[in-house]
Write an enzyme that holds these catalytic residues in place. Sequence first.
Site, PDB file in Angstrom:
ATOM      1  N   HIS A 159      -3.496  -5.710   1.005  1.00 11.83           N
ATOM      2  CA  HIS A 159      -2.812  -5.908   2.291  1.00 11.83           C
ATOM      3  C   HIS A 159      -2.721  -7.379   2.688  1.00 11.83           C
ATOM      4  O   HIS A 159      -3.629  -7.894   3.358  1.00 11.83           O
ATOM      5  CB  HIS A 159      -3.577  -5.166   3.396  1.00 11.83           C
ATOM      6  CG  HIS A 159      -3.442  -3.689   3.331  1.00 11.83           C
ATOM      7  ND1 HIS A 159      -2.421  -3.008   3.952  1.00 11.83           N
ATOM      8  CD2 HIS A 159      -4.190  -2.758   2.709  1.00 11.83           C
ATOM      9  CE1 HIS A 159      -2.547  -1.708   3.723  1.00 11.83           C
ATOM     10  NE2 HIS A 159      -3.613  -1.527   2.968  1.00 11.83           N
ATOM     11  N   GLU A 187      -0.871  -8.605   4.987  1.00  9.93           N
ATOM     12  CA  GLU A 187      -0.697  -8.718   6.451  1.00  9.93           C
ATOM     13  C   GLU A 187      -2.036  -8.641   7.184  1.00  9.93           C
ATOM     14  O   GLU A 187      -2.130  -9.031   8.341  1.00  9.93           O
ATOM     15  CB  GLU A 187       0.267  -7.621   6.943  1.00  9.93           C
ATOM     16  CG  GLU A 187      -0.313  -6.229   7.117  1.00  9.93           C
ATOM     17  CD  GLU A 187      -0.555  -5.483   5.801  1.00  9.93           C
ATOM     18  OE1 GLU A 187      -0.290  -6.048   4.727  1.00  9.93           O
ATOM     19  OE2 GLU A 187      -1.032  -4.324   5.867  1.00  9.93           O
ATOM     20  N   CYS A 243       0.838  -1.200   0.000  1.00 10.52           N
ATOM     21  CA  CYS A 243       0.000   0.000   0.000  1.00 10.52           C
ATOM     22  C   CYS A 243       0.878   1.256   0.000  1.00 10.52           C
ATOM     23  O   CYS A 243       1.586   1.502  -0.958  1.00 10.52           O
ATOM     24  CB  CYS A 243      -0.981  -0.057   1.170  1.00 10.52           C
ATOM     25  SG  CYS A 243      -2.374   1.060   0.991  1.00 10.52           S
TER      26      CYS A 243
END
Lengths: 81, 224
Positions: free
Chosen positions: B194, B196, B86
């Site tokens: 994302h 994570e 990002c």
Amino acid sequence: MNARVLVSYKSTVLDPQGQTVRSALEGLGYRSIADVRQGKVFDIVLSEGTSREQAAKELNAIAHEVLANPVIEEYRVEILD
Amino acid sequence: MRFGVIVFPGSNCDHDAFYAVGQNLGQPVEYIWHDESSLGNLDAVILPGGFAYGDYLRCGAIAKFSPVMNAVKKFAAAGGLVLGVCNGFQILVEAGLLPGALVRNRGLKFICRPVTLRVETANSPFTCAAERGRRLRLPIAHGEGRYYADERTLDELEAEDRVAFRYLDNPNGSLRDIAGVLNRERNVMGMMPHPERATEPLMGSSDGLAVFQSMLRAGQAVAA
């Protein structure tokens, strides 16, 4: 000495903000507006004693390295006085 | 395998990345503050999402001049694994570590929702634990995630198998549906979604683990 750096998207890069402004203007009845591109203006004051040549050199350097991203943007440096 | 997570003023996914690596990948991980001039002894570094330096001027435009970015450039040049997610991806393109740029979403809206990606290549340290064609369900959260590069660069990325992920249903107008790209040496990757934030069932998806497991596998292969 004062200078101005204008930064705008290259013509090949979509500018959805400019398009939105254009369609708003159309909605307001401004029939003569064909296109709008949005950009940024940096008004810069140069230190006293800076030569015009030095100013032009530094302004072009910062426009290229910092103020604009040459991948997507073009810029114009104007020394105003 | 030792991971580092860079913390810029304005990073807000640094804890998520730290948690994903530390808890769900089970590897040692440390934070690295943006004014550090060295990364220390790391095998991989993550540039997390957020709004580094407020994203003033352009996303990533100020962050690229922070001291730690010189260390990241040296680390990348020496072959270290660098993952930008990002805002981290935006910083990597601004810094010139990856080609192209990330500009305002076509629809102008900040988009925060899960999307489906397709793995476009397994030939990278970030995707080697997946296979080409695998679908990943990952969240996106960005206002400026529309991937842009000139035609020549896009052709080059495709010819060199450097598109890591594509969107199945392009949310932001990214050119050629590109969601993630690799550098020429394949040790630096940036992606807008994302991984994570999708590393255990409680998060709604564990699909993001594939990225971290790939890095671990690649790191172990180097060490072996």
